[in-house]
Design a protein around this motif. Structure first.
Motif, PDB file in Angstrom:
ATOM      1  N   THR A 262      -7.404   9.411   0.056  1.00 25.01           N
ATOM      2  CA  THR A 262      -7.667   9.265  -1.377  1.00 25.01           C
ATOM      3  C   THR A 262      -8.988   9.929  -1.750  1.00 25.01           C
ATOM      4  O   THR A 262      -9.431   9.820  -2.883  1.00 25.01           O
ATOM      5  CB  THR A 262      -7.730   7.775  -1.761  1.00 25.01           C
ATOM      6  OG1 THR A 262      -8.639   7.108  -0.868  1.00 25.01           O
ATOM      7  CG2 THR A 262      -6.367   7.124  -1.643  1.00 25.01           C
TER       8      THR A 262
ATOM      9  N   GLY B 248       7.598   2.226   1.298  1.00 26.53           N
ATOM     10  CA  GLY B 248       7.850   2.847   0.006  1.00 26.53           C
ATOM     11  C   GLY B 248       6.786   2.520  -1.029  1.00 26.53           C
ATOM     12  O   GLY B 248       6.837   3.022  -2.149  1.00 26.53           O
ATOM     13  N   THR B 249       5.823   1.687  -0.679  1.00 26.31           N
ATOM     14  CA  THR B 249       4.825   1.282  -1.676  1.00 26.31           C
ATOM     15  C   THR B 249       3.391   1.477  -1.171  1.00 26.31           C
ATOM     16  O   THR B 249       2.466   0.815  -1.642  1.00 26.31           O
ATOM     17  CB  THR B 249       5.020  -0.207  -2.053  1.00 26.31           C
ATOM     18  OG1 THR B 249       4.997  -0.985  -0.843  1.00 26.31           O
ATOM     19  CG2 THR B 249       6.338  -0.431  -2.771  1.00 26.31           C
ATOM     20  N   THR B 250       3.197   2.375  -0.216  1.00 22.10           N
ATOM     21  CA  THR B 250       1.846   2.631   0.292  1.00 22.10           C
ATOM     22  C   THR B 250       0.961   3.160  -0.843  1.00 22.10           C
ATOM     23  O   THR B 250       1.275   4.179  -1.463  1.00 22.10           O
ATOM     24  CB  THR B 250       1.914   3.669   1.436  1.00 22.10           C
ATOM     25  OG1 THR B 250       2.921   3.260   2.362  1.00 22.10           O
ATOM     26  CG2 THR B 250       0.576   3.801   2.140  1.00 22.10           C
ATOM     27  N   ILE B 251      -0.105   2.443  -1.116  1.00 19.94           N
ATOM     28  CA  ILE B 251      -0.944   2.760  -2.279  1.00 19.94           C
ATOM     29  C   ILE B 251      -1.468   4.199  -2.251  1.00 19.94           C
ATOM     30  O   ILE B 251      -1.379   4.927  -3.243  1.00 19.94           O
ATOM     31  CB  ILE B 251      -2.122   1.745  -2.373  1.00 19.94           C
ATOM     32  CG1 ILE B 251      -1.574   0.420  -2.949  1.00 19.94           C
ATOM     33  CG2 ILE B 251      -3.255   2.282  -3.232  1.00 19.94           C
ATOM     34  CD1 ILE B 251      -2.631  -0.591  -3.304  1.00 19.94           C
ATOM     35  N   GLU B 252      -2.016   4.631  -1.108  1.00 17.97           N
ATOM     36  CA  GLU B 252      -2.574   5.986  -1.022  1.00 17.97           C
ATOM     37  C   GLU B 252      -1.485   7.023  -1.314  1.00 17.97           C
ATOM     38  O   GLU B 252      -1.702   7.995  -2.045  1.00 17.97           O
ATOM     39  CB  GLU B 252      -3.138   6.257   0.381  1.00 17.97           C
ATOM     40  CG  GLU B 252      -4.368   5.428   0.762  1.00 17.97           C
ATOM     41  CD  GLU B 252      -4.007   4.101   1.411  1.00 17.97           C
ATOM     42  OE1 GLU B 252      -2.848   3.642   1.268  1.00 17.97           O
ATOM     43  OE2 GLU B 252      -4.903   3.513   2.050  1.00 17.97           O
TER      44      GLU B 252
ATOM     45  N   ILE C 190       1.514   6.759  -2.877  1.00 17.15           N
ATOM     46  CA  ILE C 190       2.040   6.786  -4.243  1.00 17.15           C
ATOM     47  C   ILE C 190       0.988   7.339  -5.218  1.00 17.15           C
ATOM     48  O   ILE C 190       1.322   8.067  -6.161  1.00 17.15           O
ATOM     49  CB  ILE C 190       2.535   5.383  -4.670  1.00 17.15           C
ATOM     50  CG1 ILE C 190       3.603   4.869  -3.684  1.00 17.15           C
ATOM     51  CG2 ILE C 190       3.087   5.417  -6.097  1.00 17.15           C
ATOM     52  CD1 ILE C 190       4.866   5.721  -3.573  1.00 17.15           C
ATOM     53  N   SER C 191      -0.277   7.046  -4.982  1.00 16.45           N
ATOM     54  CA  SER C 191      -1.338   7.576  -5.856  1.00 16.45           C
ATOM     55  C   SER C 191      -1.366   9.102  -5.812  1.00 16.45           C
ATOM     56  O   SER C 191      -1.431   9.763  -6.852  1.00 16.45           O
ATOM     57  CB  SER C 191      -2.709   7.037  -5.423  1.00 16.45           C
ATOM     58  OG  SER C 191      -2.736   5.638  -5.522  1.00 16.45           O
ATOM     59  N   VAL C 192      -1.322   9.647  -4.626  1.00 16.25           N
ATOM     60  CA  VAL C 192      -1.353  11.104  -4.506  1.00 16.25           C
ATOM     61  C   VAL C 192      -0.049  11.710  -5.039  1.00 16.25           C
ATOM     62  O   VAL C 192      -0.059  12.753  -5.711  1.00 16.25           O
ATOM     63  CB  VAL C 192      -1.609  11.551  -3.041  1.00 16.25           C
ATOM     64  CG1 VAL C 192      -1.515  13.063  -2.911  1.00 16.25           C
ATOM     65  CG2 VAL C 192      -2.972  11.069  -2.567  1.00 16.25           C
TER      66      VAL C 192
END
Lengths: 422, 422
Positions: free
Chosen positions: A93, A119-123, A125-127
């Motif tokens: 990130t 399917g919901t890894t924050i890094e 999905i953010s990228v």
């Protein structure tokens, strides 16, 4: 692949049977035998929807188990072969890193992989959101530009199905750090031009050798027993690879080893673990070696050598004025020099008598040998995990940090409500 | 720079005085005050002999202390600034690595640094011979194409004087791993466009703060005391930097810490040492963090944060179909996310109560702050070395491997006598 141990120990009884039993529930064991026709179909469909030859860049948006494996393999093979396509990783990130990776690729001719088991890894999905938004700004069509690799039925899969894209699954009982030989690792590598069948063949050769009383069985059992029994005094395991091409392989090993074995023991709250350290020779002879040779006796050392390098460039047989004393190396191939350096390190460490050493020799860097190396380390990890009485396949320790982060994000939301998404 | 310790200990008495005394014989202490006019003169002479603007590539042929420092600084600054020139490193004897580095540079417009304190480092001279021979093959003139940085009076200096080249010295009492603020690090960085005076200013600020009763004195003394006193149980020190730009800085730290502190104690044959591990966040939350949180209690953790990132790119405020639950991050700057991740890791680790933690916060990545960070770690290393009663500045453990290698080369020579050099 050869593996020579310079220490001895009586193998713990019953451990082989435990691994045989474990095989039924842990998915990575069966990956070497998988039928890759689903990937052949994927590639065929891919080619029918995209101009395959025009795609020069393949970018993986993923972190940890979703990036380290394919990166390790691609980086190793780049040392022996030129690929038509380049592989990029979005695994942070850090804004500087996101931008610098974007600068390296031709975004119009890039295919993106979004890899997240949950399917919901924050890094990730953010990228992914950043990339989607960038493509829209540039009016680049999203159609068939993404391949999603995730758990069957995850929200990410549901999302993927809302537009034209490719979806592949990670088998449910295969954890992220053991997923390199599943679609998570194989799909991007296949697209990049790697011979994935030979990777699997290599892995299978080690699997068979282990489960069918081959040469690697006794060695792996001894090594695992030694590491587990000595985990309180030799609490650090160093993998010293004499090839720059294996620098990402050592990163993969660090995750596999550290995240699998750093655990509370089953039926106790005792913290156990073995700390992995990846080293590259000869570079780290000038950095970490002093610590191994004269420091606290808390490390085992595995030296990894490549028997045959493809590149035979030599140290030129020229005499430099005033440096005549260094003609000793003249005419020697660099690949022979690096192996002499590896051997010198092994001999110097053996002289100490109290450093547990073993050597792994790969005949060559290629798909088959990398497949062997991967499966060897996965088996070793499973064995040590069993002997240390931990759950090798979970990672409960990272959950608390995730919860704290979610709390912080919610707090931020309260203070600065988001604009309505569109 | 802020440094907050989340542990307490009574500082060992007399240790500050020992460092004050040591200053007289150990050269790195005085580097922050050096007069850089010799480097201004060097650059001026360089420009009179070369077309400075045409030189796009700067390549360092060096290993260990001769490459890790300039690489760490340049890599950190690349995260915040675009440089006109690129920096390349030849720091291996791996043929694939030599070739891949050569492929990245425009050799006609490359200036080479050959950096070796002793002047006879086998890896460095071997690659140098290869480069010389390549330049000759391509009929590229050698005149003023090389800058040699070495000990005053070394054979490498004598060699350098046999043709038109530049020579700079590493002060005799400055060891390789402490040489980054000498000509060894400063000269290539200066040529690449780094503000070296501000690097030194940053280092000087920490030096003054330490020696003149400033804010860092008590903190450094406490931290060093804690690490030294607990070196048998907390035998691993992890530096967890939340910035991809600091990945080479952690490599520099690993050499400094490992090679300085992994020693036989003075007046005893007891092996002591502290093992450094460099980690990068958030990436290594998905790799190594599990081991810190649940593994054996053998690690201290230093979390390194950057307060202000230059790049303010945000997570777009878009809602992805089926992933509405992940709108939590919408509109947040990646730089804020990475710092929330760092804070979440710190909080999660503090919750455990039995992991020694401290945090270092740099206001920003720039020359001054990197200079501070470097000098901070050098001082910390010296302090811990004194308390552990080792010679922080030598590296006798790597000699035996070198001797064995020389033996192997001599053996090879007997079997295959070299062709006469020319």
């Amino acid at each position: 692949m050869k593996n020579s141990l310079y220490f001895n120990i009586k193998v713990e009884e019953g451990i082989f049977d435990k691994i045989v039993a474990e095989q039924k529930s842990i998915g990575y064991y069966t990956l070497p035998e998988q039928d890759i026709s689903y990937l052949l179909n994927y590639l065929e469909e891919f080619k029918s929807k995209n101009d395959y030859d025009a795609i020069k860049d393949i970018a993986i948006i993923g972190i940890g188990g979703s990036s380290l494996g394919p990166k390790a393999i691609f980086r190793a093979l780049q040392g022996i072969r030129d690929f038509d396509k380049r592989l990029h990783l979005f695994e942070s990130t850090d804004p500087a890193s996101i931008r610098s990776t974007l600068n390296k690729l031709d975004i119009k001719n890039t295919h993106f992989f979004v890899i997240s088991k949950s399917g919901t890894t924050i890094e990730t999905i953010s990228v992914y959101k950043y990339v989607i938004s960038l493509l829209k700004t540039k009016d680049i069509p999203l159609d068939y530009r993404f391949t999603f690799v995730t758990d069957d039925g995850s929200k990410l899969e549901a999302h993927a199905k809302t537009f034209n894209s490719f979806v592949l699954h990670i088998p449910v009982n295969v954890g992220g750090r053991f997923s390199v030989l599943s679609a998570a690792g194989l799909a991007p590598l296949f697209l990049a031009g790697v011979d994935i069948q030979r990777l699997l063949d290599g892995a299978l050769a080690i699997k068979q050798s282990f489960f069918e009383d081959g040469y690697i069985k006794e060695t792996l059992l001894k090594k695992a027993t030694y590491y587990a029994k000595n985990s309180m005094n030799y609490n650090i395991n160093t993998l010293f690879a004499y090839s720059e091409s294996l620098d990402s392989f050592t990163d993969w090993y660090v995750q596999l080893w550290g995240e699998s074995l750093g655990k509370k023991q089953r039926h106790s709250s005792f913290n156990v673990g073995l700390t992995p350290v990846g080293l590259i020779g000869p570079k780290d002879q000038h950095s970490f070696l002093q610590l191994i040779v004269e420091g606290l006796r808390d490390k085992s050392v595995t030296v990894l050598k490549i028997e045959n390098f493809d590149d035979k460039i030599k140290i030129p047989a020229i005499t430099l004025k005033e440096l005549e004393g260094l003609d000793l190396m003249n005419g020697i191939a660099f690949c022979d020099l690096i192996n002499m350096q590896a051997d010198s390190t092994i001999e110097a460490l053996l002289d100490k008598k109290d450093i547990p050493i073993d050597t792994i020799t790969l005949q060559h860097i290629d798909e088959e040998n990398i497949g062997k190396l991967i499966y060897y380390y996965e088996l070793l990890t499973s064995l040590v995990g069993q002997m240390m009485n931990v759950n090798t396949y979970d990672q409960p320790g990272v959950e608390s940090g995730k919860k704290i982060l979610e709390g912080k994000l919610l707090e931020e939301r309260k203070n600065f409500p988001p604009k309505k998404g569109k």
